[in-house]
Design an enzyme around this catalytic site. Structure first.
Site, PDB file in Angstrom:
ATOM      1  N   HIS A  23      17.240  -1.462  -5.750  1.00  0.00           N
ATOM      2  CA  HIS A  23      15.716  -1.499  -5.047  1.00  0.00           C
ATOM      3  C   HIS A  23      15.550  -2.737  -5.087  1.00  0.00           C
ATOM      4  O   HIS A  23      14.683  -3.547  -4.394  1.00  0.00           O
ATOM      5  CB  HIS A  23      15.058  -0.500  -5.747  1.00  0.00           C
ATOM      6  N   ASP A  71       8.890  -3.945  -7.274  1.00  0.00           N
ATOM      7  CA  ASP A  71       9.156  -2.505  -7.063  1.00  0.00           C
ATOM      8  C   ASP A  71       9.137  -2.573  -5.969  1.00  0.00           C
ATOM      9  O   ASP A  71       8.655  -0.545  -5.715  1.00  0.00           O
ATOM     10  CB  ASP A  71       8.206  -1.220  -8.632  1.00  0.00           C
ATOM     11  N   HIS A 106      14.811  15.428 -18.773  1.00  0.00           N
ATOM     12  CA  HIS A 106      14.120  16.643 -19.189  1.00  0.00           C
ATOM     13  C   HIS A 106      14.990  18.084 -18.372  1.00  0.00           C
ATOM     14  O   HIS A 106      14.981  17.349 -17.526  1.00  0.00           O
ATOM     15  CB  HIS A 106      12.661  16.960 -18.690  1.00  0.00           C
ATOM     16  N   GLN A 156       0.751  -1.440  -0.334  1.00  0.00           N
ATOM     17  CA  GLN A 156      -0.271   0.253   0.113  1.00  0.00           C
ATOM     18  C   GLN A 156       1.003   1.318   0.068  1.00  0.00           C
ATOM     19  O   GLN A 156       0.612   2.477  -0.113  1.00  0.00           O
ATOM     20  CB  GLN A 156      -0.641   0.004   1.484  1.00  0.00           C
TER      21      GLN A 156
END
Length: 488
Positions: free
Chosen positions: A133, A93, A274, A28
């Site tokens: 990760h 993830d 960017h 969550q």
């Protein structure tokens, strides 16, 4: 089955076991971690989170396994295989920190430098250097398994999943490294090696994780996506290549596969890398570094710092993007520097972009092998030559003075996939007439419009203390520097 209405995949079904996993604190928390980190502050539509991406990956993983199972019953894919691959897609993830790749890609490396300056022991530094990760994703997944067992809910056994299957899931999350030696994995035997290419494919970078985030990110960013993952899915097939089972594709899908890599480049060029996104994420990193010691007033000395939380799954579960709100609302004097940086981001008081140029091969050839070995080394060399250019430059406006320390130089990597390799390396294709054998695509089968090189480096300069006249003069200095081959 539970039905989810996903904005990119439509109505999708999730197995009850996967739903159980989503209803845990570890999963969550992904609702509060932006998929694209600081990109949201440039693209207002990029508000999606790791939560929905993870569900999408689980769904696509199930779709790919089903296609392989239905088309090739001889693969003997079991319902346990199907569940394990979906769970790996769902949990791959879990280990992302605040603002996703800002945490593991920028903050942790900077924290290592800070700790080195403070004399942290070598073993701790090495442990942090090797941290990814995915390692935390495995820890978080194991925590979920423990918590389900603690509630007397041995839901894994209910679905005939045992310790070997848990090992298999963790191996899928980490991703299988390319290896020509004896089969090194314990979750499944070598005849099911193709299952290791579905969630995190380190062989050729074609996996359902990328399929989902390409589609999802383009949708939220408003960027056109020419890659059709649904079509490629239909043409997936397992063939034995060099003695091992690999997922392969029809040869006529070569252009579609190239579109996938081109989409990756476009996303990095226009969004992930960017020019304003990069500088915002750099500022977020500096704010986290300043806050690494104290998150709360009168914080106990034995409480985990941000960078130390990577060693403890429980502490890590508390880390989300909400940390920036905690920093801003804190009344601790020790967080003032961090707060000042975040306020500058909020008020758009950012360093001004001066200029950008591609670093050509002839430029890099003037650097020593050591100087061009890594992005950091190139950045250091270019910073040195930029400072010389600033000191040498004579402003056309006599009222303006440029100081070398008022500028920052960055090198940005852009590419189609793994640096130093061509996109079609290690991708295998079968033909209409022979779907039992596969090989790499031949050059004559590819479009002659494809580029010869698939990676590039951009040099960017920012003014950290901007005003209109200074930036205008810096732009002129940048053009002179660029025309002089960056002073190399």
């Amino acid at each position: 089955m539970k039905i989810f209405n996903d904005p990119v995949h439509g109505h999708i079904e999730l197995h009850p076991l996967l739903v159980k996993i989503t209803d845990t604190p570890q999963f969550q928390r992904l609702r509060h971690i932006k998929q694209l980190g600081g990109t949201y502050l440039v693209y207002p539509g990029a508000s999606h989170n790791r939560f929905e991406h993870s569900i999408g990956v689980a769904y696509l993983a199930g779709c790919l396994v089903k296609v392989l199972h239905d088309n090739q019953p001889e693969l003997k894919i079991t319902k346990q295989d199907f569940l394990c691959v979906q769970i790996a897609g769902l949990c791959h993830d879990l280990g992302h920190g605040p603002l996703s790749h800002v945490f593991d890609g920028l903050f942790i490396p900077e924290a290592i430098k800070e700790k080195q300056l403070k004399g942290l022991s070598d073993d701790k530094i090495q442990e942090k250097k090797e941290w990814k990760h995915e390692q935390m994703s495995v820890k978080m997944f194991n925590k979920i398994v423990e918590s389900l067992k603690a509630k007397n809910e041995d839901v894994l056994k209910e679905h005939e999943l045992y310790d070997k299957d848990v090992t298999f899931i963790t191996e899928l999350i980490k991703g299988a490294e390319k290896s020509d030696v004896k089969w090194p994995y314990k979750g499944r035997d070598e005849d099911k090696s193709f299952l290791y290419e579905i969630v995190a494919n380190k062989q050729n970078n074609i996996d359902v994780d990328r399929w989902d985030y390409f589609t999802r990110d383009c949708h939220h960013l408003g960027i056109r996506n020419s890659f059709d993952h649904q079509r490629l899915l239909k043409f997936a097939r397992v063939c034995k290549v060099n003695g091992r089972n690999h997922i392969c594709f029809r040869d006529k899908e070569a252009d579609n596969v190239y579109d996938m890599f081109r989409t990756r480049y476009t996303l990095h060029r226009q969004a992930y890398q960017h020019k304003i996104c990069n500088i915002i994420e750099d500022m977020f990193t500096k704010a986290l570094i300043k806050a690494d010691r104290d998150l709360h007033k009168d914080k106990p000395e034995d409480m985990f710092t941000l960078s130390e939380a990577i060693h403890n799954a429980e502490e890590y579960t508390k880390l989300t993007d909400e940390i920036f709100g905690q920093i801003l609302s804190s009344d601790s004097d020790k967080l003032k520097e961090s707060q000042d940086i975040l306020k500058k981001i909020i008020n758009r008081e950012l360093p001004k972009f001066v200029g950008e140029a591609r670093l050509m091969e002839e430029n890099k050839s003037k650097m020593s092998p050591e100087q061009r070995s890594t992005k950091t080394q190139m950045q250091e060399k270019l910073t040195e030559t930029w400072k010389k250019a600033v000191k040498k430059y004579k402003p056309t406006d006599s009222a303006v003075s440029l100081k070398a320390d008022d500028f920052s130089v960055y090198v940005v990597d852009l590419g189609h996939g793994t640096k130093g390799k061509k996109p079609f390396d290690n991708i295998y294709f079968y033909s209409k007439w022979n779907n039992k054998e596969a090989s790499c695509i031949e050059k004559y089968q590819l479009s002659s419009f494809l580029p010869e090189t698939f990676t590039e480096e951009l040099v960017r300069v920012y003014c950290d203390k901007p005003n209109e006249n200074r930036v205008e003069e810096a732009d002129k200095c940048f053009k002179e520097w660029r025309e002089s081959n960056f002073g190399l």
